[in-house]
Design an enzyme around this catalytic site. Sequence first.
Site, PDB file in Angstrom:
ATOM      1  N   HIS A 186      12.721  -1.377  58.892  1.00  0.00           N
ATOM      2  CA  HIS A 186      11.523  -2.237  58.815  1.00  0.00           C
ATOM      3  C   HIS A 186      10.562  -1.769  57.729  1.00  0.00           C
ATOM      4  O   HIS A 186      10.337  -0.573  57.532  1.00  0.00           O
ATOM      5  CB  HIS A 186      10.843  -2.393  60.176  1.00  0.00           C
ATOM      6  N   GLU A 210       8.070  -5.396  62.591  1.00  0.00           N
ATOM      7  CA  GLU A 210       8.696  -4.623  63.676  1.00  0.00           C
ATOM      8  C   GLU A 210       7.648  -4.077  64.618  1.00  0.00           C
ATOM      9  O   GLU A 210       7.808  -4.074  65.835  1.00  0.00           O
ATOM     10  CB  GLU A 210       9.524  -3.472  63.076  1.00  0.00           C
ATOM     11  N   ASP A 220      15.671   3.956  61.637  1.00  0.00           N
ATOM     12  CA  ASP A 220      14.228   4.036  61.861  1.00  0.00           C
ATOM     13  C   ASP A 220      13.791   5.495  61.929  1.00  0.00           C
ATOM     14  O   ASP A 220      14.574   6.408  61.679  1.00  0.00           O
ATOM     15  CB  ASP A 220      13.874   3.277  63.163  1.00  0.00           C
TER      16      ASP A 220
END
Length: 353
Positions: A74, A206, A229
């Site tokens: 993201h 996100e 992530d």
Amino acid sequence: MPVSQPTIGNAQFKLLEKLCNACAVSGDEGEVRKIVLEEVKPYADEVKVDALGNVLATKKGSGRNRPRVMLDAHMDEVGFILVADEGDGLYRFETVGGIDLRHLPGKPILVGKEHLTGVIGAKPIHLASEEELKRKPSLDSLRIDLGPSGKAKPGDWATFATKFKRIGPSIMSKAIDDRIGVATLIELVKHAPPNIDVLAAFTVQEEVGLRGAKVAAYAFDPDLAIAIDATPAYDMPKYDGSENAVYNTKLGLGPAIYIYNSSTIDDPRLVRFLKETAETEGIPYQIRQPGGGGTDAGAIQRTRAGIPAVSVSVPHRYSHSPIIIARVDDWKNSLKLLHSALSRISPKLVSSQ
Ligand SMILES: [Zn+2]
């Protein structure tokens, strides 16, 4: 043709620095999107920006029966949005994404497209009552202060003003979550193995509920997906000096493979596959321990008729605060694990439960 191995050297640190210093609060990801487009366009077969602002880049392999593998990172970070101008350079604001209000008083911030310098103001300790000092500040007791010459307007976004730093084995920034994933995914597009089609989604929003990933997964319709992530570590020793056994990840132990969290039960075949890859290649890894917080894998998994998904994260301390700390080696090992895993994916991986 041998697969080119990605590495992390000066060029990658420079790119991570540029990504981390960009301001891209959820809904306002333009600065990061611009960098991503510049980086991936020369390497991808097709690059699109969808209606929400996700960057969708496809890099086709060359073998037969290539699995379609969605890789997600993201682009957005937590931050603030100005909601009312009270005059004299003072603004009321809302938080965007999960922010602990205890972090805010006295913190320098950057506001709007021009990155105007401001500070989050609160009542000084001299004037606060004992009761007020015990509680965390309420949002309506805080203001963004730009000074009388600072011209911002409601609807402008703001981020923490901390600049990227590399200190010894560590990197520090406001936005390691998830620019470290974005930087990793850029390297994977540049070094995509030929046995798969890489469907790279650099997603928006996100931090406000995995919104971009949902439409990105719908558009790509992949066979499987990996969300890349950064995940919170809470690994400091206890006050009595004993070991903290209740951490969800620890710095220095390698990439964190998710198995279960509030948004996802990660696909067991993919968890097993990542662990086997790490063990065969001698790459350190850890299993993320239970705790709050989800990743884009949660949204991807529930798109269309269901998509097998898993998350791999770089552990970091002080999530969603003005300064996050991660270890360079955890980043390197995350990239290594992901690239090794992609190179080994076969159509059989998710063909049966
Ligand atoms: Zn994140």
